[in-house]
Design a protein around this motif. Structure first.
Motif, PDB file in Angstrom:
ATOM      1  N   LYS A 480       0.933  -1.102   0.040  1.00  0.00           N
ATOM      2  CA  LYS A 480      -0.092  -0.156  -0.001  1.00  0.00           C
ATOM      3  C   LYS A 480       0.874   1.189  -0.113  1.00  0.00           C
ATOM      4  O   LYS A 480       1.526   1.487   1.057  1.00  0.00           O
ATOM      5  CB  LYS A 480      -1.005  -0.059   1.191  1.00  0.00           C
ATOM      6  CG  LYS A 480      -2.062  -1.182   1.324  1.00  0.00           C
ATOM      7  CD  LYS A 480      -2.750  -0.922   2.533  1.00  0.00           C
ATOM      8  CE  LYS A 480      -3.950  -2.031   2.405  1.00  0.00           C
ATOM      9  NZ  LYS A 480      -4.694  -2.074   3.828  1.00  0.00           N
ATOM     10  N   GLY A 481       0.845   2.044  -1.272  1.00  0.00           N
ATOM     11  CA  GLY A 481       1.683   3.137  -1.137  1.00  0.00           C
ATOM     12  C   GLY A 481       1.901   3.774  -2.844  1.00  0.00           C
ATOM     13  O   GLY A 481       0.971   3.183  -3.597  1.00  0.00           O
ATOM     14  N   PRO A 482       2.539   4.587  -2.890  1.00  0.00           N
ATOM     15  CA  PRO A 482       2.561   5.231  -4.120  1.00  0.00           C
ATOM     16  C   PRO A 482       3.207   4.130  -5.188  1.00  0.00           C
ATOM     17  O   PRO A 482       3.739   3.185  -4.864  1.00  0.00           O
ATOM     18  CB  PRO A 482       3.562   6.598  -4.051  1.00  0.00           C
ATOM     19  CG  PRO A 482       4.227   6.033  -2.798  1.00  0.00           C
ATOM     20  CD  PRO A 482       3.325   5.233  -2.008  1.00  0.00           C
ATOM     21  N   ASP A 483       3.277   4.631  -6.629  1.00  0.00           N
ATOM     22  CA  ASP A 483       3.880   3.939  -7.559  1.00  0.00           C
ATOM     23  C   ASP A 483       5.473   3.773  -7.218  1.00  0.00           C
ATOM     24  O   ASP A 483       6.244   4.769  -6.693  1.00  0.00           O
ATOM     25  CB  ASP A 483       3.842   4.574  -9.109  1.00  0.00           C
ATOM     26  CG  ASP A 483       2.435   4.983  -9.361  1.00  0.00           C
ATOM     27  OD1 ASP A 483       1.451   4.035  -8.835  1.00  0.00           O
ATOM     28  OD2 ASP A 483       2.133   5.704 -10.388  1.00  0.00           O
ATOM     29  N   SER A 484       5.976   2.736  -7.535  1.00  0.00           N
ATOM     30  CA  SER A 484       7.268   2.381  -7.071  1.00  0.00           C
ATOM     31  C   SER A 484       8.227   1.661  -8.592  1.00  0.00           C
ATOM     32  O   SER A 484       7.660   1.995  -9.400  1.00  0.00           O
ATOM     33  CB  SER A 484       7.338   0.808  -6.227  1.00  0.00           C
ATOM     34  OG  SER A 484       7.208  -0.189  -7.053  1.00  0.00           O
ATOM     35  N   HIS A 485       9.535   1.811  -8.155  1.00  0.00           N
ATOM     36  CA  HIS A 485      10.156   1.018  -9.309  1.00  0.00           C
ATOM     37  C   HIS A 485       9.871  -0.409  -9.541  1.00  0.00           C
ATOM     38  O   HIS A 485       9.155  -0.935  -8.886  1.00  0.00           O
ATOM     39  CB  HIS A 485      11.607   1.105  -8.881  1.00  0.00           C
ATOM     40  CG  HIS A 485      12.345   2.420  -8.731  1.00  0.00           C
ATOM     41  ND1 HIS A 485      12.231   3.198  -7.764  1.00  0.00           N
ATOM     42  CD2 HIS A 485      12.716   3.372  -9.532  1.00  0.00           C
ATOM     43  CE1 HIS A 485      12.767   4.424  -7.974  1.00  0.00           C
ATOM     44  NE2 HIS A 485      13.196   4.434  -9.142  1.00  0.00           N
ATOM     45  N   TYR A 486      10.083  -1.280 -10.765  1.00  0.00           N
ATOM     46  CA  TYR A 486       9.928  -2.496 -10.776  1.00  0.00           C
ATOM     47  C   TYR A 486      11.140  -3.081 -11.729  1.00  0.00           C
ATOM     48  O   TYR A 486      12.071  -2.207 -12.161  1.00  0.00           O
ATOM     49  CB  TYR A 486       8.574  -2.659 -11.649  1.00  0.00           C
ATOM     50  CG  TYR A 486       8.773  -2.260 -13.019  1.00  0.00           C
ATOM     51  CD1 TYR A 486       8.767  -3.240 -14.109  1.00  0.00           C
ATOM     52  CD2 TYR A 486       8.519  -0.968 -13.160  1.00  0.00           C
ATOM     53  CE1 TYR A 486       8.790  -2.791 -15.190  1.00  0.00           C
ATOM     54  CE2 TYR A 486       8.228  -0.584 -14.677  1.00  0.00           C
ATOM     55  CZ  TYR A 486       8.676  -1.567 -15.601  1.00  0.00           C
ATOM     56  OH  TYR A 486       8.626  -1.319 -17.123  1.00  0.00           O
ATOM     57  N   GLY A 487      11.178  -4.366 -11.709  1.00  0.00           N
ATOM     58  CA  GLY A 487      12.357  -5.336 -12.420  1.00  0.00           C
ATOM     59  C   GLY A 487      11.747  -5.730 -13.809  1.00  0.00           C
ATOM     60  O   GLY A 487      10.947  -5.936 -13.863  1.00  0.00           O
ATOM     61  N   THR A 488      13.140  -5.498 -14.614  1.00  0.00           N
ATOM     62  CA  THR A 488      12.827  -6.166 -15.932  1.00  0.00           C
ATOM     63  C   THR A 488      13.793  -6.958 -16.201  1.00  0.00           C
ATOM     64  O   THR A 488      14.926  -6.980 -15.633  1.00  0.00           O
ATOM     65  CB  THR A 488      12.453  -5.113 -16.762  1.00  0.00           C
ATOM     66  OG1 THR A 488      13.799  -4.304 -16.986  1.00  0.00           O
ATOM     67  CG2 THR A 488      11.537  -4.219 -16.781  1.00  0.00           C
TER      68      THR A 488
END
Length: 533
Positions: A480-488
Motif C-alpha cells: 500500500k503506497g505510491p507507484d514504485s520502481h520495478y524489475g525487468t
C-alpha cells in the motif's frame, strides 16, 4: 566400622570410580555400632538443587516409557514391588523372618538368572537400604557381594577401607524407584526406566558410579528429546555434565526455537542456561520473540527470588542476558511497540537504538548487531532481475511469483522496490504459501521506508520459513503506497554459490496464476529473496 576411615575415602568423585553421598547414614544395628559417613560423589555436590531439578524434570517428561525388560521381568518387578511395599516403612532396624528357600539355585540354569532371582529378595540378604524420606521410606534387601561386583562405590563401602558391619544403611536423598532401577541393573543387566524415573535414575547411576546405566538413561533422553522438553533436558544435561545430550538439546532449540521458547519448562531454566542459548548465532526466531521470552523468564525468576516484577527488577535478574538480545536486528516497529516501552531498557539505550534505526550512517550501539542464522551459515540473497525501470502501481492486489529450490533453505525475507517519488513509507504484507495445499507457511504485516532510489528494501518474516527441495511455493507481497520502481529482464533460473564452500543453491521461478498485479518471471515486484542455507 573403622572409626578412623570417616573422611579418608580416596574415591571422591565419578572420575575416580565415584563415592557414596555424604548424606548416606548408617542406621543403628543390634550391636549398635557408631554412625559413619561414607564418601561423597561429584553428583551429590549439587545438593538440594539437584534433587529439586530432578523432581521438576520427572514431572515434565511425557514421553512413552521405555524398558528393555521382558514380560517375565515385569512380573518379577510387580512381585518385588509388592514385597517392598509390605515391608515396614520405619527406618529403624526390623527383624523379618521368612521361611528359607532351599535348592532355588537348581531351577536357574545361568549365573544371570541366579543374580536376577536375588534382586529385591531376602534370600541370602546381608544388608538393607532404607531409601527415601519420611513416610516414603522403603526398606530394600540387598547382597554386599553383588553390589561390590557392580559398583566401585559399593565396593569401597563394603570391601575397602570403609567396610561396615551395619546391616542397615540409610539413603535419604535417593528416590526408592530410582534405587530399585539401579539394583535391577546391577543384578540382571536389565534396564527399567521411564519418563517419570529417568532423571532420578540418572542421578543415582552417577552417584553410585554405574556408567553403563548412566549411558542407558542418556540414550533414553535423546530418543525422547522434543521441542517442548528441550530446555528442561538442557538444564539437566548441564547439571549432570552430559555434554553430548546438551549439544543435542541446543541443536533442537536451534531448529525449533519458537516452540521451545513457548514450552512451560523454558521459564524454569537458570540464568547460565539462558545466557548459553542467547549467545548462539543459530537460533531460528525473530529477535523480538526472543525479547518477549526473556521478559517471561525474568518475571518467573523475580518471583523465585521473591521480588516484585517491576521493570527494574526484571533488568536486575536478567543481568548479562539482556546484553545478548540483539535489538538492532528488530524492525523499528517491533522495537517501538515492545522493548522501547517495556521500561527494561535505559532511556539512553532507547534513544541510541532509535537513532540506529533511522539515521545513516548508523551510530554505534551497545548491543550486538550480527544477524542470527536459523542454521549455521551466513545470510544469502539472490536477485532475479537484471534491470530496473519505473513505474509500478498498486491497487490493493498482491504481487506473486512461484518458485522452487534444489536444496533445503530458510527464507527470512524479501527485498522490495520503493517509491519513484522520493522518500516514502509503505505498508506491506508478505507471505510464503505452499502451492499445492495453499497453506500460508510464514507472513508478516509490517512496513518499510524507502529513500526514492532504485535500491531494494528489506522486509523480514517474523520467523524463518523452511523451504524444502523440489517443492513449489509462492512468494507474495501486498503493498500500500505510491507507484514504485520495478524489475525487468527477469531470469527463470538464478543460482547462488557459497564463496567458502562452493555449494550451489538454484532457484527456479514460474508465473503464479491468478490476480497477481502483473508480476511475472520477466517483470514486476519481489526482486530479491533473502535466505540462509
Amino acid at each position: 566400622m573403622n572409626r578412623n576411615a570417616g573422611n579418608s575415602n580416596p574415591l571422591s568423585g565419578p572420575e575416580n570410580g565415584g563415592g557414596a553421598d555424604s548424606s548416606v547414614r548408617i542406621a543403628p544395628s543390634t550391636q549398635n555400632p557408631p554412625r559413619q559417613s561414607v564418601g561423597q560423589s561429584a553428583a551429590a555436590a549439587h545438593g538440594a538443587s539437584a534433587s529439586g531439578a530432578i523432581t521438576g524434570a520427572a514431572s515434565n517428561m511425557t514421553a512413552t516409557s521405555s524398558s528393555s525388560s521382558s514380560s517375565s521381568t515385569s512380573t518379577a518387578t510387580d512381585a518385588s514391588a509388592a514385597a517392598v511395599s509390605s515391608l515396614p516403612s520405619s527406618p529403624a532396624s526390623v527383624l523379618v523372618y521368612r521361611e528359607p528357600v532351599y535348592n532355588w539355585q537348581a531351577t536357574k540354569s545361568t549365573v544371570k538368572e541366579r543374580f536376577a532371582f536375588l534382586f529385591n529378595n531376602e534370600v541370602l540378604s546381608d544388608v538393607h537400604f532404607l531409601v527415601g524420606k519420611g513416610m516414603g521410606v522403603q526398606r530394600i534387601p540387598a547382597h554386599r557381594f553383588a553390589l561390590a561386583v557392580g559398583s566401585a562405590v559399593f565396593d569401597a563401602m563394603f570391601n575397602g577401607g570403609m567396610a561396615t558391619t551395619s546391616t542397615e544403611i540409610e539413603l535419604p536423598d535417593v528416590e526408592p524407584a530410582a534405587f530399585l532401577a539401579l539394583l535391577k541393573f546391577l543384578y540382571s543387566d536389565e534396564v527399567q526406566i521411564g519418563p517419570e524415573t529417568v532423571m532420578t535414575t540418572l542421578y543415582s547411576a552417577k552417584k553410585y558410579a554405574v556408567p553403563a546405566l548412566e549411558a542407558h538413561c542418556v540414550e533414553f533422553l535423546k530418543k525422547n528429546l522434543r521441542a517442548d522438553n528441550a530446555f528442561m533436558l538442557l538444564t539437566q544435561a548441564r547439571l549432570f555434565d552430559e555434554p553430548q545430550l546438551a549439544s543435542l538439546c541446543l541443536e533442537n532449540i536451534d531448529k525449533n526455537t519458537a516452540d521451545a521458547l513457548a514450552a512451560e519448562g523454558f521459564t524454569d531454566i537458570d540464568l547460565d542456561t539462558l545466557v548459553a542459548v542467547l549467545e548462539r548465532d543459530t537460533l531460528g526466531v525473530r529477535e523480538v520473540r526472543l525479547f518477549g521470552a526473556a521478559v517471561r523468564w525474568a518475571e518467573a525468576e523475580a518471583q523465585r527470588q521473591q521480588l516484585q516484577p517491576t521493570p527494574e527488577n526484571k533488568r536486575r535478574v536478567l543481568g548479562k542476558a539482556l546484553s545478548l538480545i540483539r535489538f538492532p536486528l528488530m524492525t523499528i516497529e517491533e522495537f517501538a511497540a515492545g522493548p522501547a516501552q517495556s521500561g527494561i531498557l535505559a532511556d539512553r539505550e532507547v534513544v541510541s537504538l532509535f537513532l540506529h534505526f533511522t539515521v545513516n550512517p548508523k551510530p554505534h550501539v551497545e548491543f550486538i548487531d550480527r544477524p542470527r542464522c536459523c542454521l549455521r551459515g551466513k545470510e544469502c540473497s539472490i536477485t532475479r532481475f537484471s534491470q530496473v525501470e519505473s513505474r509500478w502501481g498498486y491497487s490493493g492486489t498482491s504481487d506473486r511469483i512461484r518458485f522452487s529450490v534444489n536444496r533445503r533453505i530458510f527464507v527470512v525475507g524479501f527485498g522490495l522496490y520503493g517509491s519513484i517519488h522520493g522518500p516514502t513509507d509503505y505498508q506491506v504484507n508478505i507471505q510464503i504459501i505452499h502451492t499445492d495445499s495453499n497453506t500460508v507457511l510464514g507472513q508478516n504485516d509490517t512496513g518499510f521506508s524507502c529513500d526514492g532510489t532504485a535500491s531494494t528494501f528489506r522486509v523480514m518474516f517474523k520467523d524463518p520459513v523452511e523451504i524444502l527441495p523440489s517443492v513449489n511455493y509462492i512468494a507474495c507481497a501486498t503493498l500500500k503506497g505510491p507507484d514504485s520502481h520495478y524489475g525487468t529482464k527477469g531470469m527463470r533460473k538464478v543460482t547462488h554459490e557459497a564463496p567458502a564452500t562452493g555449494i550451489k543453491t538454484c532457484f527456479t521461478f514460474c508465473y503464479a496464476a491468478g490476480n497477481n498485479n502483473g508480476t511475472s518471471v520477466e517483470d514486476g515486484q519481489i526482486p530479491e529473496v533473502i535466505f540462509y542455507t
